[in-house]
Design an enzyme around this catalytic site. Structure first.
Site, short mmCIF file in Angstrom:
data_model
loop_
_atom_site.label_atom_id
_atom_site.label_comp_id
_atom_site.label_asym_id
_atom_site.label_seq_id
_atom_site.Cartn_x
_atom_site.Cartn_y
_atom_site.Cartn_z
N VAL A 275 0.81 -1.22 0.00
CA VAL A 275 0.00 0.00 0.00
C VAL A 275 0.84 1.27 0.00
CG1 VAL A 275 -1.98 -1.10 1.10
CG2 VAL A 275 -0.20 -0.05 2.51
N GLY A 276 2.14 1.15 -0.16
CA GLY A 276 2.99 2.33 -0.18
C GLY A 276 4.24 2.13 0.64
N ARG A 277 5.08 3.18 0.64
CA ARG A 277 6.35 3.11 1.35
C ARG A 277 6.54 4.37 2.19
NH1 ARG A 277 9.39 -1.09 -0.30
NH2 ARG A 277 11.28 -0.19 0.57
N ALA A 325 13.89 4.54 -8.75
CA ALA A 325 15.34 4.37 -8.71
C ALA A 325 16.04 5.31 -9.68
CB ALA A 325 15.71 2.91 -9.02
N HIS A 449 13.08 -0.62 -39.44
CA HIS A 449 11.91 -1.46 -39.72
C HIS A 449 12.35 -2.91 -39.84
CE1 HIS A 449 8.07 -2.69 -41.51
NE2 HIS A 449 8.80 -3.38 -42.39
#
Length: 470
Positions: A275-277, A325, A449
């Site tokens: 749920v997050g840091r 990062a 291509h």
């Protein structure tokens, strides 16, 4: 300072050897500084050891398993049912992927004569810190400059203490087996990536997301493609779901959650909470310095990463902005340059964001809505991967590329990609946004291509009013 403790002197100390810290150390050394890095756990930080890199390894393993299971469209038939040896998968992840990279970082630090000290740093004042070792001994250091790169840690929510079968993302990456039933609480970057990885590896996954949409940092039409893929894999996504409690037994865990005030339960082998840091700025003595923190515990810095204490810098997850990062990489170089007297500054205009779901998602700059909110008059140009020869030959045709340009000059202010190779393709658009290029610059750039990158040129042609393949 501890009585009787002799303080050693250093030019530049960096606390934390994660992506921001080790890059800052290398750049500072390259610029002539004598550098010491303090790391309490592992070189490479969360990203290399228990985050970005190992998660991509599991994602790759899941893709390989799915390819073996179903390649009938290519005429590959009568394949014996593949058997996943997850212990071997984990051993490969840990030793051939993670150890290889972290070992490489250690070698680079040694090459640049960076001193590495193991321990936990505690601030004493604006120019002094003490490094404590696990045996309760320590050493005090005085420094001319300091870069704080202490990173972040997973948020623990009430009712879901990290233990046993309730794990954070680190625990989720190191499960001893592929669970039959996995509940993921939080449908952001980490939760969605690992949900897809474990679904590909054979788990039935349920995502509980507290907001109306998973992956809220991406536009809805991009997220819809991920949801379509999740549905095909059997992943259940429950939005507006508030996780309330968990009860463990020796063999499983029961999760209670609420939707519209109605309580419901799920039984699973494991629950992973993503749920997050939270920034690692507590319990390190910052109150003994002039460093200032926001209400969220983030360190306040200027454009060079300098804090309110003139000789202390901060980078990465402990400062404002996305916890990425590559953002920390850039901030580390800027801070190291500033210490060396260079005229450096952070520029966050073109920081790309990537999510390694199926399909991959990537975005840089502004969306159309964000640009219009900023007062710009813009238009979008979109090209589907279904019209790209390489995507068709890969049998990966879901998704699109979208360019956001100003109506007057055609200046590229943003781009979004949902589809194969999005994580690699977005770099070209980061250059475009950062350099203030316009649609014509991309349209006149010859793309090889057949490649996935041709979608960029196709959308640029459309922005110019001369679409070729649509």
């Amino acid at each position: 300072m501890v009585v009787g403790d002799f303080a050693e002197e250093r030019d530049t100390i960096i606390v934390g050897a994660g992506p921001g810290g080790y890059v800052a150390a290398i750049r500072a050394a390259e610029l002539g500084q004598k550098v010491m890095v303090v790391e309490k756990e592992y070189i490479g930080g969360v990203c290399l050891n228990v985050g970005c890199i190992p998660s991509k390894a599991l994602i790759s393993a899941g893709h390989r398993l799915q390819e073996v299971k179903d390649s009938k469209i290519f005429g590959i038939k009568n394949i014996q049912a593949p058997v996943l040896d997850f212990k071997t998968t984990q051993d490969w992840k840990d030793h051939q992927v993670v150890d290889r990279l972290t070992g490489g970082v250690s070698m680079l630090l040694k090459k640049h004569k960076v001193e590495v000290v193991t321990g936990e740093a505690y601030m004493h004042d604006n120019h002094t810190l003490r490094v404590m070792n696990g045996d309760h001994t320590g050493q005090t250091y005085k420094f001319k400059h300091l870069i704080l790169a202490t990173g972040s840690r997973p948020v623990e929510i009430p009712g879901f203490k990290f233990s046993g079968r309730v794990v954070d993302s680190t625990g989720g990456l190191n499960l001893p087996e592929v669970p039959k039933e996995l509940v993921v609480i939080g449908g952001g970057y980490i939760g969605s990536e690992l949900a897809g990885a474990y679904a590909n590896l054979g788990a039935h996954v349920t995502i509980l997301e507290g907001t109306p949409q998973i992956l809220p940092n991406f536009e809805k039409d991009m997220v819809q493609l991920v949801l379509k893929n999740f549905k095909a894999k059997g992943v259940t996504v429950v939005t507006n779901a508030m996780a309330k409690n968990s009860e463990q037994t020796d063999s499983g865990v029961t999760v209670t959650y609420e939707v519209d005030g109605e309580a419901q339960t799920l039984k699973a082998d494991y629950v992973m909470v993503t749920v997050g840091r939270r920034p690692n700025t507590d319990d390190m003595g910052l109150e003994y310095t002039d460093v200032k923190l926001s209400d969220r515990g983030l360190i306040e810095v200027d454009a060079q990463g300098r804090t309110a204490a003139e000789d202390i810098f901060a980078i990465g997850d402990i400062v404002a902005g996305p916890a990425l990062a590559h953002k920390a990489f850039a901030e580390g170089k800027v801070a190291a340059g500033a210490i060396s007297g260079k005229k450096t500054a952070n520029d966050y205009v073109s920081v790309p964001a990537v999510c390694f779901t199926d399909p991959e998602l990537a975005t840089v700059g502004m969306t159309k809505a964000e640009a219009e909110k900023a007062g710009l008059s813009v238009k979008t140009s979109k090209f589907p991967f279904a019209g790209n020869g390489r995507a068709i030959s890969l049998n990966s045709m879901d998704g699109f590329f979208r360019l956001v340009t100003t109506k007057d000059e055609g200046t590229i202010v943003g781009a979004q990609i949902a589809g194969p190779g999005a994580s690699d393709l977005i770099s070209e658009l980061s250059v475009a946004v950062n350099g203030g290029l316009n649609a014509e610059d991309l349209a006149l750039t010859i793309h090889p291509h057949p490649t996935l990158g041709e979608v960029v040129q196709e959308a640029a042609d459309e922005a110019m009013g001369y679409p070729t393949h649509i």
